[in-house]
Design a protein around this motif. Structure first.
Motif, PDB file in Angstrom:
ATOM      1  N   GLY A  71       0.791  -1.228   0.000  1.00  0.00           N
ATOM      2  CA  GLY A  71       0.000   0.000   0.000  1.00  0.00           C
ATOM      3  C   GLY A  71       0.815   1.265   0.000  1.00  0.00           C
ATOM      4  O   GLY A  71       0.312   2.337  -0.316  1.00  0.00           O
ATOM      5  N   GLY A  72       2.108   1.191   0.382  1.00  0.00           N
ATOM      6  CA  GLY A  72       2.950   2.379   0.329  1.00  0.00           C
ATOM      7  C   GLY A  72       2.414   3.528   1.166  1.00  0.00           C
ATOM      8  O   GLY A  72       2.040   3.362   2.337  1.00  0.00           O
ATOM      9  N   THR A  73       2.346   4.718   0.568  1.00  0.00           N
ATOM     10  CA  THR A  73       1.977   5.926   1.312  1.00  0.00           C
ATOM     11  C   THR A  73       0.540   5.882   1.805  1.00  0.00           C
ATOM     12  O   THR A  73       0.188   6.581   2.754  1.00  0.00           O
ATOM     13  CB  THR A  73       2.221   7.170   0.442  1.00  0.00           C
ATOM     14  OG1 THR A  73       3.603   7.209   0.094  1.00  0.00           O
ATOM     15  CG2 THR A  73       1.883   8.455   1.173  1.00  0.00           C
ATOM     16  N   TYR A  74      -0.304   5.066   1.193  1.00  0.00           N
ATOM     17  CA  TYR A  74      -1.641   4.885   1.745  1.00  0.00           C
ATOM     18  C   TYR A  74      -1.549   4.401   3.191  1.00  0.00           C
ATOM     19  O   TYR A  74      -2.240   4.908   4.082  1.00  0.00           O
ATOM     20  CB  TYR A  74      -2.440   3.883   0.908  1.00  0.00           C
ATOM     21  CG  TYR A  74      -3.675   3.392   1.619  1.00  0.00           C
ATOM     22  CD1 TYR A  74      -4.769   4.230   1.790  1.00  0.00           C
ATOM     23  CD2 TYR A  74      -3.737   2.108   2.158  1.00  0.00           C
ATOM     24  CE1 TYR A  74      -5.891   3.798   2.473  1.00  0.00           C
ATOM     25  CE2 TYR A  74      -4.853   1.666   2.840  1.00  0.00           C
ATOM     26  CZ  TYR A  74      -5.931   2.512   2.990  1.00  0.00           C
ATOM     27  OH  TYR A  74      -7.033   2.083   3.671  1.00  0.00           O
ATOM     28  N   VAL A  75      -0.658   3.436   3.428  1.00  0.00           N
ATOM     29  CA  VAL A  75      -0.471   2.899   4.780  1.00  0.00           C
ATOM     30  C   VAL A  75       0.230   3.928   5.669  1.00  0.00           C
ATOM     31  O   VAL A  75      -0.176   4.157   6.814  1.00  0.00           O
ATOM     32  CB  VAL A  75       0.339   1.588   4.733  1.00  0.00           C
ATOM     33  CG1 VAL A  75       0.674   1.107   6.143  1.00  0.00           C
ATOM     34  CG2 VAL A  75      -0.428   0.519   3.977  1.00  0.00           C
ATOM     35  N   TYR A  76       1.278   4.590   5.135  1.00  0.00           N
ATOM     36  CA  TYR A  76       2.045   5.532   5.947  1.00  0.00           C
ATOM     37  C   TYR A  76       1.175   6.709   6.393  1.00  0.00           C
ATOM     38  O   TYR A  76       1.227   7.126   7.552  1.00  0.00           O
ATOM     39  CB  TYR A  76       3.248   6.069   5.179  1.00  0.00           C
ATOM     40  CG  TYR A  76       4.033   5.029   4.433  1.00  0.00           C
ATOM     41  CD1 TYR A  76       4.138   3.709   4.901  1.00  0.00           C
ATOM     42  CD2 TYR A  76       4.690   5.350   3.247  1.00  0.00           C
ATOM     43  CE1 TYR A  76       4.855   2.758   4.205  1.00  0.00           C
ATOM     44  CE2 TYR A  76       5.419   4.399   2.541  1.00  0.00           C
ATOM     45  CZ  TYR A  76       5.485   3.102   3.026  1.00  0.00           C
ATOM     46  OH  TYR A  76       6.191   2.172   2.328  1.00  0.00           O
TER      47      TYR A  76
END
Length: 411
Positions: A71-76
C-alpha cells in the motif's frame, strides 16, 4: 491468512522492479516536453527532479522499513497522519497511476504498430496482467529481462551519439524559459523518477524489509538518475535544445542525427519494451494499493483476496487490468504525464509529511521538509490543465470519502 502475501523478493529483485518502472517509457518520451518547458535549463531541471525524488525516496524508505505492508503511502499516511490522509494518498496514486498504465500501454502500441495502437495496447495490458497474476517472482524475472534489454539500447544510444563527432546546434536566443520553465520541466521529468514507489508498495512481499527497502530504493534511484543524465547529454549533443524540444521520438531522432539511422527501429523496439516494463511495474504497484484500500473498506472488500497458490492479490490485479484495458481501448492518454505527475507529487507530499512525524532526528526531518516543499512547488509549476484536472479528481475523492463517512455515521 487469506489476505496475506508471501515475502520472496530480495534486494536485487526490488532494485529491478524499481528500475523497470523508472527506466521505462519516460526516458524515451519525457525529455522532449521537458526540453520545451525548461529550454537550455533541461539538465538543471533533471537535477531538481532527481533531488526531489531523492528526498521522497529517503522518506519513503524510512517509512517502508517501519511499515512493511502493501500500500505504500496509503499505509504511511493512515498510520502517521490519520485515515483521511492515507485515503487521499491512495486515491491520488490509484487514479493517477491507472491513467499512467493506459498511457504506457498506448506507448507500446504507438511504437510497434501506430495504425493499430489501441488494439496493441489492449493486448499488452492483457498479457502483462496475466504475467503479474502468475506471481511476483515471475513478474520480477520478466522485469529483469526488460530492464537488461532497455539498458542495452540506451547504452547504445549514448555511445553512438557521444562518439559521432556530430555537434548539435547551440541554444538559440530565448531558449531559456526562466525559473518557472525550469520547475515545470522538473515536474514533467519527475514522472520518470516515480517508479521507486513500486518497491515500497511491494513492502509486504520483500524479505527482511527493514534492511532490504532502505538499500534497494536509493540504489534504483541512483542508477536511474545516472542513466537519465547520460541519455539527456547524449541527445542534446546531437539534437541541441530546440531539436530535442521539437522531436516526437527524441532518441530515435538522436541516433539518426548521429549518422546511424539504421538503429532507429532498434530504439523503437527498446521504447516499446521500456513501456512494457513500466506497465508491468505499474500494475504491480496499483494492485497492491487497491489491496490495502480494500482491506480497510475504502474499496470493495472482495478486492483484498490473495490467491492461495500464486500469492498475489488476484482480484485487485484483474480489476486494475480490466479498467486499464478499457481506457487503453477508448482513450488517447499520451498527454497524461502531467496529470500523473500531479497525482504522484500529492502522494509523495503526504509521504514526506508522514516521515516528518517518525522521530525528531534533524536529518530525517530536514529531508522530509525539503521533499514536501519540492512536491508542492513542482505540482504548482505543472501545466495548468494538469493541475486543474488533478485538483478536480482529488476533490471527487474527498467527496466520496465524506459521503461514505456520513453514511457510516448514519447507520
Amino acid at each position: 491468512m487469506e489476505h496475506q502475501l508471501k515475502r520472496t523478493l530480495g534486494v536485487s529483485d526490488a532494485v529491478v522492479v524499481g528500475l523497470g518502472a523508472m527506466v521505462g517509457a519516460g526516458v524515451f518520451a519525457a525529455l522532449a516536453p521537458a526540453a520545451r518547458a525548461a529550454g537550455g535549463a533541461l539538465l538543471a531541471a533533471l537535477g531538481v527532479a532527481g533531488l526531489v525524488a531523492y528526498c521522497n525516496a529517503h522518506s519513503s524508505a524510512r517509512l517502508a522499513a517501519r511499515y512493511p505492508a502493501s500500500g505504500g503511502t496509503y499505509v504511511y499516511g493512515r498510520e502517521r497522519l490519520g485515515p483521511f490522509w492515507g485515503y487521499l494518498a491512495g486515491w491520488a496514486f490509484v487514479v493517477g497511476k491507472t491513467s499512467s498504465c493506459a498511457a504506457m500501454a498506448l506507448t507500446v502500441g504507438a511504437y510497434l504498430w501506430p495504425g493499430r495502437q489501441h488494439a496493441v495496447a489492449v493486448a499488452a495490458v492483457v498479457a502483462l496482467t496475466a504475467a503479474s497474476y502468475g506471481g511476483v517472482q515471475k513478474s520480477a524475472r520478466i522485469a529483469r529481462l526488460i530492464v537488461a534489454a532497455v539498458l542495452s539500447v540506451l547504452a547504445g544510444v549514448v555511445v553512438v551519439c557521444l562518439s559521432s563527432g556530430v555537434a548539435g546546434p547551440g541554444p538559440v536566443s530565448g531558449s531559456g524559459r526562466g525559473v518557472f520553465g525550469l520547475l515545470q520541466g522538473a515536474g514533467l521529468l519527475f514522472f520518470a523518477f516515480a517508479g521507486y514507489a513500486r518497491i515500497t508498495t511491494l513492502g509486504e512481499e520483500v524479505r527482511d524489509p527493514e534492511r532490504t527497502i532502505p538499500r534497494a530504493v536509493p540504489i534504483a534511484l541512483g542508477i536511474a538518475l545516472l542513466v537519465y543524465a547520460a541519455v539527456a547529454v547524449a541527445a542534446l549533443s546531437v539534437l541541441g535544445v530546440e531539436g530535442l524540444a521539437r522531436s516526437t521520438a527524441p532518441l530515435a531522432d538522436a541516433v539518426g542525427a548521429a549518422g546511424w539511422p539504421g538503429l532507429a527501429p532498434v530504439v523503437r523496439v527498446g521504447a516499446a519494451l521500456a513501456a512494457l516494463g513500466s506497465l508491468l511495474a505499474l500494475v504491480l504497484g496499483v494492485s497492491r494499493t487497491v489491496l490495502a484500500m480494500a482491506r480497510d473498506g475504502h474499496l470493495p472488500r472482495g478486492l483484498a483476496a490473495v490467491h492461495a497458490r500464486h500469492q498475489v492479490p488476484h482480484r485487485a490485479e484483474l480489476a486494475v487490468g480490466a479498467v486499464v484495458a478499457v481506457l487503453a481501448a477508448t482513450a488517447d492518454l499520451r498527454g497524461a504525464i502531467g496529470f500523473s505527475s500531479f497525482g504522484v507529487l500529492v502522494y509523495y507530499a503526504i509521504a514526506n509529511a508522514s516521515a516528518w512525524t517518525l522521530d525528531s532526528a534533524v536529518k530525517g526531518r530536514a529531508v522530509a521538509v525539503a521533499g514536501l516543499s519540492g512536491c508542492v512547488v513542482l505540482a504548482c509549476a505543472l501545466p495548468l490543465a494538469s493541475a486543474v484536472t488533478g485538483t478536480a479528481v482529488l476533490a471527487v475523492g474527498v467527496l466520496v470519502y465524506a459521503v461514505r463517512g456520513r453514511l457510516r455515521s448514519g447507520i
